[in-house]
Scaffold this motif. Structure first.
Motif, PDB file in Angstrom:
ATOM      1  N   LEU A  98      13.158  21.203 -10.854  1.00 15.35           N
ATOM      2  CA  LEU A  98      13.768  22.468 -10.440  1.00 15.35           C
ATOM      3  C   LEU A  98      13.569  22.694  -8.936  1.00 15.35           C
ATOM      4  O   LEU A  98      12.516  22.368  -8.387  1.00 15.35           O
ATOM      5  N   PRO A  99      14.568  23.263  -8.255  1.00 11.52           N
ATOM      6  CA  PRO A  99      14.457  23.538  -6.814  1.00 11.52           C
ATOM      7  C   PRO A  99      13.603  24.776  -6.536  1.00 11.52           C
ATOM      8  O   PRO A  99      14.084  25.780  -6.025  1.00 11.52           O
ATOM      9  N   MET A 100      12.342  24.676  -6.872  1.00 12.16           N
ATOM     10  CA  MET A 100      11.426  25.799  -6.721  1.00 12.16           C
ATOM     11  C   MET A 100      11.027  25.986  -5.268  1.00 12.16           C
ATOM     12  O   MET A 100      11.149  25.090  -4.429  1.00 12.16           O
ATOM     13  N   ASP A 101      10.494  27.172  -4.982  1.00  9.05           N
ATOM     14  CA  ASP A 101       9.935  27.462  -3.668  1.00  9.05           C
ATOM     15  C   ASP A 101       8.846  26.441  -3.343  1.00  9.05           C
ATOM     16  O   ASP A 101       8.019  26.092  -4.204  1.00  9.05           O
ATOM     17  N   LEU A 102       8.818  25.978  -2.087  1.00  7.69           N
ATOM     18  CA  LEU A 102       7.884  24.916  -1.712  1.00  7.69           C
ATOM     19  C   LEU A 102       6.431  25.315  -1.901  1.00  7.69           C
ATOM     20  O   LEU A 102       5.597  24.492  -2.314  1.00  7.69           O
ATOM     21  N   MET A 103       6.084  26.560  -1.606  1.00  6.38           N
ATOM     22  CA  MET A 103       4.693  26.965  -1.737  1.00  6.38           C
ATOM     23  C   MET A 103       4.269  27.021  -3.197  1.00  6.38           C
ATOM     24  O   MET A 103       3.104  26.787  -3.525  1.00  6.38           O
ATOM     25  N   TRP A 104       5.199  27.308  -4.097  1.00 10.67           N
ATOM     26  CA  TRP A 104       4.878  27.251  -5.518  1.00 10.67           C
ATOM     27  C   TRP A 104       4.668  25.809  -5.957  1.00 10.67           C
ATOM     28  O   TRP A 104       3.766  25.509  -6.734  1.00 10.67           O
ATOM     29  N   LYS A 105       5.493  24.903  -5.459  1.00  8.94           N
ATOM     30  CA  LYS A 105       5.282  23.484  -5.778  1.00  8.94           C
ATOM     31  C   LYS A 105       3.937  23.008  -5.238  1.00  8.94           C
ATOM     32  O   LYS A 105       3.236  22.228  -5.897  1.00  8.94           O
ATOM     33  N   GLN A 106       3.586  23.495  -4.061  1.00 12.59           N
ATOM     34  CA  GLN A 106       2.289  23.112  -3.486  1.00 12.59           C
ATOM     35  C   GLN A 106       1.146  23.622  -4.367  1.00 12.59           C
ATOM     36  O   GLN A 106       0.149  22.919  -4.562  1.00 12.59           O
ATOM     37  N   GLN A 107       1.284  24.827  -4.899  1.00 11.10           N
ATOM     38  CA  GLN A 107       0.265  25.350  -5.811  1.00 11.10           C
ATOM     39  C   GLN A 107       0.122  24.459  -7.035  1.00 11.10           C
ATOM     40  O   GLN A 107      -0.992  24.174  -7.492  1.00 11.10           O
ATOM     41  N   VAL A 108       1.240  24.025  -7.593  1.00  7.26           N
ATOM     42  CA  VAL A 108       1.213  23.140  -8.756  1.00  7.26           C
ATOM     43  C   VAL A 108       0.468  21.850  -8.420  1.00  7.26           C
ATOM     44  O   VAL A 108      -0.357  21.361  -9.203  1.00  7.26           O
ATOM     45  N   LEU A 109       0.742  21.294  -7.251  1.00  5.83           N
ATOM     46  CA  LEU A 109       0.082  20.059  -6.832  1.00  5.83           C
ATOM     47  C   LEU A 109      -1.423  20.244  -6.692  1.00  5.83           C
ATOM     48  O   LEU A 109      -2.212  19.343  -7.007  1.00  5.83           O
ATOM     49  N   GLU A 110      -1.848  21.412  -6.223  1.00 11.57           N
ATOM     50  CA  GLU A 110      -3.268  21.628  -5.942  1.00 11.57           C
ATOM     51  C   GLU A 110      -4.086  21.986  -7.179  1.00 11.57           C
ATOM     52  O   GLU A 110      -5.313  21.832  -7.169  1.00 11.57           O
ATOM     53  N   LEU A 111      -3.448  22.469  -8.235  1.00 10.64           N
ATOM     54  CA  LEU A 111      -4.200  22.830  -9.443  1.00 10.64           C
ATOM     55  C   LEU A 111      -4.704  21.568 -10.144  1.00 10.64           C
ATOM     56  O   LEU A 111      -4.002  20.568 -10.232  1.00 10.64           O
TER      57      LEU A 111
ATOM     58  N   THR B 106       0.840  -1.201   0.000  1.00 12.29           N
ATOM     59  CA  THR B 106       0.000   0.000   0.000  1.00 12.29           C
ATOM     60  C   THR B 106       0.875   1.251   0.000  1.00 12.29           C
ATOM     61  O   THR B 106       2.083   1.190   0.247  1.00 12.29           O
ATOM     62  N   GLU B 107       0.250   2.381  -0.264  1.00 12.97           N
ATOM     63  CA  GLU B 107       0.925   3.671  -0.285  1.00 12.97           C
ATOM     64  C   GLU B 107       0.711   4.392   1.042  1.00 12.97           C
ATOM     65  O   GLU B 107      -0.175   4.048   1.818  1.00 12.97           O
ATOM     66  N   PHE B 108       1.523   5.422   1.272  1.00 11.00           N
ATOM     67  CA  PHE B 108       1.262   6.357   2.365  1.00 11.00           C
ATOM     68  C   PHE B 108       1.135   7.750   1.768  1.00 11.00           C
ATOM     69  O   PHE B 108       1.467   7.971   0.597  1.00 11.00           O
ATOM     70  N   GLY B 109       0.610   8.679   2.543  1.00 19.23           N
ATOM     71  CA  GLY B 109       0.414  10.032   2.055  1.00 19.23           C
ATOM     72  C   GLY B 109       1.478  10.970   2.567  1.00 19.23           C
ATOM     73  O   GLY B 109       1.748  11.018   3.773  1.00 19.23           O
ATOM     74  N   LEU B 110       2.088  11.721   1.677  1.00 19.05           N
ATOM     75  CA  LEU B 110       3.089  12.703   2.075  1.00 19.05           C
ATOM     76  C   LEU B 110       2.484  14.101   1.971  1.00 19.05           C
ATOM     77  O   LEU B 110       1.896  14.448   0.955  1.00 19.05           O
ATOM     78  N   LEU B 111       2.616  14.882   3.037  1.00 21.71           N
ATOM     79  CA  LEU B 111       2.032  16.219   3.132  1.00 21.71           C
ATOM     80  C   LEU B 111       3.094  17.231   3.512  1.00 21.71           C
ATOM     81  O   LEU B 111       3.969  16.941   4.337  1.00 21.71           O
ATOM     82  N   LEU B 112       2.996  18.420   2.951  1.00 23.14           N
ATOM     83  CA  LEU B 112       3.890  19.514   3.332  1.00 23.14           C
ATOM     84  C   LEU B 112       3.559  19.960   4.753  1.00 23.14           C
ATOM     85  O   LEU B 112       2.407  20.265   5.077  1.00 23.14           O
ATOM     86  N   SER B 113       4.577  19.964   5.604  1.00 21.75           N
ATOM     87  CA  SER B 113       4.429  20.418   6.982  1.00 21.75           C
ATOM     88  C   SER B 113       4.934  21.849   7.107  1.00 21.75           C
ATOM     89  O   SER B 113       6.050  22.153   6.690  1.00 21.75           O
ATOM     90  N   LEU B 114       4.084  22.705   7.651  1.00 17.03           N
ATOM     91  CA  LEU B 114       4.417  24.118   7.834  1.00 17.03           C
ATOM     92  C   LEU B 114       4.398  24.445   9.323  1.00 17.03           C
ATOM     93  O   LEU B 114       3.825  23.697  10.124  1.00 17.03           O
ATOM     94  N   PRO B 115       5.002  25.579   9.729  1.00 15.96           N
ATOM     95  CA  PRO B 115       4.987  25.941  11.154  1.00 15.96           C
ATOM     96  C   PRO B 115       3.576  26.002  11.749  1.00 15.96           C
ATOM     97  O   PRO B 115       3.374  25.687  12.916  1.00 15.96           O
ATOM     98  N   LYS B 116       2.601  26.377  10.925  1.00 11.46           N
ATOM     99  CA  LYS B 116       1.219  26.509  11.431  1.00 11.46           C
ATOM    100  C   LYS B 116       0.433  25.205  11.313  1.00 11.46           C
ATOM    101  O   LYS B 116      -0.729  25.148  11.713  1.00 11.46           O
ATOM    102  N   GLY B 117       1.035  24.166  10.764  1.00 12.20           N
ATOM    103  CA  GLY B 117       0.340  22.891  10.632  1.00 12.20           C
ATOM    104  C   GLY B 117       0.587  22.262   9.269  1.00 12.20           C
ATOM    105  O   GLY B 117       1.467  22.686   8.524  1.00 12.20           O
ATOM    106  N   ILE B 118      -0.202  21.245   8.951  1.00 11.07           N
ATOM    107  CA  ILE B 118      -0.036  20.551   7.679  1.00 11.07           C
ATOM    108  C   ILE B 118      -1.045  21.069   6.655  1.00 11.07           C
ATOM    109  O   ILE B 118      -2.117  21.545   7.016  1.00 11.07           O
ATOM    110  N   VAL B 119      -0.673  20.964   5.382  1.00 14.40           N
ATOM    111  CA  VAL B 119      -1.597  21.327   4.314  1.00 14.40           C
ATOM    112  C   VAL B 119      -2.607  20.194   4.146  1.00 14.40           C
ATOM    113  O   VAL B 119      -2.435  19.102   4.676  1.00 14.40           O
ATOM    114  N   ARG B 120      -3.663  20.447   3.385  1.00 16.63           N
ATOM    115  CA  ARG B 120      -4.732  19.462   3.221  1.00 16.63           C
ATOM    116  C   ARG B 120      -4.637  18.689   1.910  1.00 16.63           C
ATOM    117  O   ARG B 120      -5.361  17.722   1.723  1.00 16.63           O
TER     118      ARG B 120
END
Length: 214
Positions: A162-175, A45-59
């Motif tokens: 590319l070593p892009m900013d993490l929040m930009w990568k997160q935007q790409v994932l969410e689109l 089975t797979e596991f889920g990987l989530l970006l962890s931020l100081p204020k918590g995890i993304v959804r």
């Protein structure tokens, strides 16, 4: 036996954005994650990987398949290679208190499909050109051709390489369409490329002015 994709999955928060198709090596040392990896391997089975931020995890995260266990240590630690598979959104955190107590987070998730929207050929050409420029500046190496990649994979390959900013990568994932992802990346790389070029010019200038030790 193929991989089983579950709607209730263990979650691994990290300061990383995993994208579909991207490889991610991990060193697993915490007991809770060693147990998680062993269970995923046993049950295929797979596991889920989530970006962890100081204020918590993304959804919104990405499921990860373990494709190789590179090394097992005597104390139970592991070096593994994972690859991103499917974007998902957390519907419900089933044990939110677990993370604070150093337990294993689990979530009920919905896997996210793309909606159909035609990709603009000009945007695709612009993205490939910008990717080649940025890759060459960053890695001092011209990238292998991506002209022939599956059209819907292009944005993930660019953002994953590319070593892009993490929040930009997160935007790409969410689109949720390849057209949206490519347009967003073109905007980002157009702004980023001049900064990369400026930094590279300054580096070469600095090296050229370095004192000689003859």
């Amino acid at each position: 036996m193929g991989l089983t994709r579950l709607e209730r999955i263990p979650l691994f928060p990290l300061n990383v954005v995993l994208l579909p198709g991207a490889a991610l090596p991990l060193h697993i040392f915490e007991p809770r994650y060693r147990q998680m990896i062993r269970k995923c391997l046993d049950n295929k089975t797979e596991f889920g990987l989530l970006l962890s931020l100081p204020k918590g995890i993304v959804r919104v995260g990405c499921s990860a398949e373990i494709i190789d266990v590179v090394k097992r240590y005597n104390d139970g630690r592991m070096d593994i290679i994972t690859v991103g598979r499917a974007p998902f959104r957390i519907v419900e955190l089933l044990n939110p208190e677990a993370f604070a107590e150093e337990g294993l987070l689990e979530g009920q998730v919905d896997y996210l499909d793309d909606r159909e929207r035609p990709v603009c050929p000009k945007v695709r050409r612009d993205l490939i050109e910008l990717y080649e420029v940025c890759h060459t500046i960053i890695f001092d190496d011209y990238p292998r051709s991506i002209q022939s990649v599956v059209p819907e994979d292009l944005s993930y390959i660019v953002a994953g390489t590319l070593p892009m900013d993490l929040m930009w990568k997160q935007q790409v994932l969410e689109l949720r369409s390849e057209a949206d992802r490519q347009e967003r990346l073109v905007t980002y790389l157009r702004e980023w490329a001049p900064h990369l070029h400026k930094e590279e010019t300054q580096r070469h200038h600095s090296e050229g002015n370095a004192p000689s030790l003859n």
